[in-house]
Design an enzyme around this catalytic site. Structure first.
Site, PDB file in Angstrom:
ATOM      1  CG  ASN A   1      26.026  48.798  48.764  1.00  0.00           C
ATOM      2  OD1 ASN A   1      26.775  48.785  47.782  1.00  0.00           O
ATOM      3  ND2 ASN A   1      25.402  47.722  49.203  1.00  0.00           N
TER       4      ASN A   1
ATOM      5  CB  CYS B   1      28.207  44.305  45.637  1.00  0.00           C
ATOM      6  SG  CYS B   1      26.556  44.949  45.889  1.00  0.00           S
TER       7      CYS B   1
ATOM      8  CG  HIS C   1      30.618  45.455  48.634  1.00  0.00           C
ATOM      9  ND1 HIS C   1      30.374  46.621  47.933  1.00  0.00           N
ATOM     10  CD2 HIS C   1      29.401  44.956  48.972  1.00  0.00           C
ATOM     11  CE1 HIS C   1      29.071  46.813  47.854  1.00  0.00           C
ATOM     12  NE2 HIS C   1      28.460  45.825  48.471  1.00  0.00           N
TER      13      HIS C   1
END
Ligand code: UT7
Length: 328
Positions: free
Chosen positions: A285, A113, A255
């Site tokens: 996500n 990520c 994030h």
């Protein structure tokens, strides 16, 4: 040579899935998902679509907004944990071919990520060495392709999408730029977030393994604790190294893995939640794509003005973490 973000774009699949749909499939509720993660929806690719399809759509939007064509691109970087193919070829090469970019280097970045943050710093490096003038940096994911749709611990958390930035050489006089990056790894946590089988450590053996071992697996609680710590540390490092106060930062773009992670980091660092741009509610996500999707949304909402200082911050598989200081 300075490097700055010349333009941004994104691509979100049309199909939108609510928490209620998951509640019909696994033992969960909309209330649990919203209260534990901040997620209400996620977008899911259509049958036959792959990561490169989303990446190309995002790239075309960024190219058009930059007033450039694929002829102008010297390098393509695709940050992804869900490449079109396992290991090789790089998804960046598939993007290069589809964009008909005639003279580019192309490679993928495997930093979970944190991939887009790593990508911006990699682009900055190639521009400052004069290797490239325009680098296409993409964060693109189809996480719904590698998650276990029957595992309530993970399936409610992820979505698909892509974001792309054109990072270009700027003039030394201009204030705009990727001013600083802090990127780190903590490989001791490598096994906390993994796809166990299919690599050279555990080749997939159909008679000894189940298909579940090809899916994403994580120790959510340990990743959560790591995430809160490294978000706070990364922001602090970026501010300290650049002699900045948080008041000078317009937005922090974190994030988007779990709103509670950001709330905990906000509380610990005493940085108000309003400073953090959140859109996890809509997209869940999307790993390396969350930050460029958020930047694209902020740009479209006219929240980013030339001269604004922003910080990106992230964490993910590897474990990797870090952030960029950007003057928009
Ligand atoms: O981008 C990087 C990748 N991932 C992440 O950043 C994720 C980081 N971790 C997290 O966001 C959180 O740890 C989770 C959202 C994964 C889990 O939230 P939590 O508050 O840490 O819950 P937990 O793991 O401590 O589990 C609490 C309970 C458990 O039940 P028991 O053992 O207490 O009976 C879970 O089985 O919640 C249960 N649970 C669920 N219940 C309903 C876990 N998932 C669900 C679900 N619906 N979807």
């Amino acid at each position: 040579m300075k490097a700055y973000i010349k333009s941004i774009g994104a691509s979100i699949p049309e199909r939108r899935i609510s928490n209620e749909e998951f509640a019909r499939r696994v033992d969960t509720t909309d209330e649990w998902i919203v209260s534990h993660t901040g997620i209400s929806f996620r977008h899911v690719v259509a049958d036959g679509q792959a990561t490169s399809d989303l990446a190309i759509a995002a790239a075309n939007m960024a190219l058009e907004r930059a007033g450039l064509t694929s002829e102008d691109i010297d390098m393509i970087l695709v940050a992804t944990a869900t490449p079109d193919f396992v290991g090789f070829p790089a998804t960046a090469c598939i993007v290069q071919d589809e964009l008909r970019a005639p003279h580019t280097a192309a490679m993928d970045i495997v930093a979970g990520c944190t991939g887009f943050i790593y990508g911006l710093e990699t682009a900055r490096g190639y521009i400052s060495s004069s290797f490239a003038r325009n680098v296409l940096v993409i964060g693109a994911e189809c996480l719904t392709r590698i998650m276990d749709w029957d595992d309530r611990d993970t399936c409610v958390l992820f979505g698909d999408g892509a974001g792309a930035a054109i990072v270009s050489a700027g003039s030394e006089e201009s204030d705009r730029g990727i001013l600083y990056s802090f990127i780190r790894s903590q490989g001791s946590g490598a096994r906390l977030l993994e796809r166990t089988a299919g690599g050279s450590r555990f080749p997939f053996e159909p008679d000894k393994m189940t298909v579940k071992e090809l899916y994403l697996r994580m120790d959510g609680r340990k990743v959560y604790n790591f995430a809160v710590r490294v978000i706070v540390d990364s922001i602090k490092k970026i501010l300290e190294k650049n002699s900045l106060d948080i008041e000078q930062i317009k937005y922090i773009v974190p994030h988007q893995a779990n709103i509670r992670i950001v709330e905990a980091a906000s509380k610990r660092s005493k940085i108000p939640m309003g400073k953090f741009y959140m859109n996890i509610d809509e997209y869940a996500n999307t790993s390396a794509a969350t930050i460029p999707i958020a930047l694209n949304e902020m740009w479209e909402k006219k929240l980013l003005k030339e001269g604004d200082l922003i910080i990106t911050v992230g964490f993910g598989a590897g474990l990797t973490y870090g952030g960029n200081l950007i003057r928009w």
